[in-house]
Design a protein around this motif. Structure first.
Motif, PDB file in Angstrom:
ATOM      1  N   TYR A 145       4.326  -6.321   1.310  1.00 29.99           N
ATOM      2  CA  TYR A 145       4.908  -7.311   2.199  1.00 29.99           C
ATOM      3  C   TYR A 145       4.450  -8.745   1.644  1.00 29.99           C
ATOM      4  CZ  TYR A 145       4.924  -3.091   5.013  1.00 29.99           C
ATOM      5  OH  TYR A 145       4.827  -1.930   5.509  1.00 29.99           O
ATOM      6  N   LEU A 168      11.801  -0.712   8.220  1.00 34.73           N
ATOM      7  CA  LEU A 168      10.787  -1.115   7.246  1.00 34.73           C
ATOM      8  C   LEU A 168      11.547  -1.078   5.726  1.00 34.73           C
ATOM      9  CD1 LEU A 168       7.542   0.686   8.758  1.00 34.73           C
ATOM     10  CD2 LEU A 168       8.026  -1.794   8.470  1.00 34.73           C
ATOM     11  N   LYS A 171       4.784   0.358   1.111  1.00 33.37           N
ATOM     12  CA  LYS A 171       5.650  -0.775   0.815  1.00 33.37           C
ATOM     13  C   LYS A 171       4.651  -2.051   0.674  1.00 33.37           C
ATOM     14  CE  LYS A 171       9.291   1.408   1.780  1.00 33.37           C
ATOM     15  NZ  LYS A 171      10.045   1.920   0.580  1.00 33.37           N
ATOM     16  N   CYS A 181      11.660  -4.756   3.696  1.00 34.72           N
ATOM     17  CA  CYS A 181      10.910  -5.049   2.909  1.00 34.72           C
ATOM     18  C   CYS A 181      11.013  -4.828   1.320  1.00 34.72           C
ATOM     19  CB  CYS A 181       9.490  -4.135   3.393  1.00 34.72           C
ATOM     20  SG  CYS A 181       8.804  -4.601   4.883  1.00 34.72           S
ATOM     21  N   LEU A 230       3.484   3.056   6.074  1.00 32.25           N
ATOM     22  CA  LEU A 230       3.280   1.422   6.121  1.00 32.25           C
ATOM     23  C   LEU A 230       2.721   1.127   4.657  1.00 32.25           C
ATOM     24  CD1 LEU A 230       2.429   0.500   9.826  1.00 32.25           C
ATOM     25  CD2 LEU A 230       4.583   0.615   8.733  1.00 32.25           C
ATOM     26  N   ASN A 231       1.882   1.739   4.089  1.00 29.84           N
ATOM     27  CA  ASN A 231       0.911   1.243   2.948  1.00 29.84           C
ATOM     28  C   ASN A 231       1.857   1.428   1.572  1.00 29.84           C
ATOM     29  OD1 ASN A 231      -1.236   0.383   3.600  1.00 29.84           O
ATOM     30  ND2 ASN A 231      -2.128   2.268   3.680  1.00 29.84           N
ATOM     31  N   PHE A 256       1.590   7.698   9.829  1.00 28.12           N
ATOM     32  CA  PHE A 256       2.147   6.393  10.035  1.00 28.12           C
ATOM     33  C   PHE A 256       1.608   5.401   9.142  1.00 28.12           C
ATOM     34  CE2 PHE A 256       2.806   2.669  12.664  1.00 28.12           C
ATOM     35  CZ  PHE A 256       4.132   2.764  13.120  1.00 28.12           C
ATOM     36  N   ILE A 257       0.324   5.184   9.135  1.00 24.44           N
ATOM     37  CA  ILE A 257      -0.432   4.243   8.303  1.00 24.44           C
ATOM     38  C   ILE A 257       0.133   4.431   6.856  1.00 24.44           C
ATOM     39  CG2 ILE A 257      -2.555   3.305   7.450  1.00 24.44           C
ATOM     40  CD1 ILE A 257      -3.506   3.642  10.288  1.00 24.44           C
ATOM     41  N   VAL A 302      11.089   3.537  10.366  1.00 24.81           N
ATOM     42  CA  VAL A 302      11.169   3.809   8.829  1.00 24.81           C
ATOM     43  C   VAL A 302      12.556   2.988   8.272  1.00 24.81           C
ATOM     44  CG1 VAL A 302      11.684   5.694   6.827  1.00 24.81           C
ATOM     45  CG2 VAL A 302      10.091   6.089   8.871  1.00 24.81           C
ATOM     46  N   ASP A 304      -0.093  -5.279   0.461  1.00 23.67           N
ATOM     47  CA  ASP A 304       0.104  -3.992   1.188  1.00 23.67           C
ATOM     48  C   ASP A 304      -0.225  -4.122   2.505  1.00 23.67           C
ATOM     49  OD1 ASP A 304      -2.673  -3.263   1.326  1.00 23.67           O
ATOM     50  OD2 ASP A 304      -2.383  -2.186  -0.627  1.00 23.67           O
ATOM     51  N   PHE A 305      -0.040  -2.973   3.450  1.00 26.98           N
ATOM     52  CA  PHE A 305      -0.349  -3.166   4.796  1.00 26.98           C
ATOM     53  C   PHE A 305      -1.803  -3.374   5.063  1.00 26.98           C
ATOM     54  CE2 PHE A 305      -1.192  -0.891   8.818  1.00 26.98           C
ATOM     55  CZ  PHE A 305      -0.442  -1.740   9.776  1.00 26.98           C
TER      56      PHE A 305
END
Length: 97
Positions: free
Chosen positions: A73, A15, A71, A19, A68-69, A64-65, A12, A29-30
């Protein structure tokens, strides 16, 4: 369990620090990067010592997903070459035939 918490917190932090939180031209996004895939397993690998932790529980995979979503990128231009990694996450999907 202690290792999983340490790995999760470290991932975390990586990330968050790596980012941008602001949306800019060319950011994605992821899910735009990996596509709409059904993930059935996540393997987190510690690049410093090779320790591996596998996540197969659906609720933990979704968390987890979702993390990541949150943020956005964007591809870096003219960045320095790097070698190795601190943590690596491999997302796998099970294909039914």
């Amino acid at each position: 369990m202690k290792n999983f918490i340490i790995i999760s917190v470290s991932l975390v932090l990586v990330l968050i620090s790596g980012c941008s939180q602001t949306s800019s031209k060319g950011s994605k996004d992821f899910m735009e990067i990996v596509g709409d895939k059904s993930v059935s397993k996540i393997e987190v690998i510690d690049g410093r010592n090779g320790n591996r932790h596998t996540i197969t529980e659906k609720d933990k995979i979704q968390q987890f997903i979702q993390l990541l979503n949150e943020k956005e990128y964007k591809e870096m231009e003219n960045h320095e070459k790097t070698k190795g990694y601190i943590y690596k996450a491999v997302l796998s999907s099970r294909v039914c035939q």
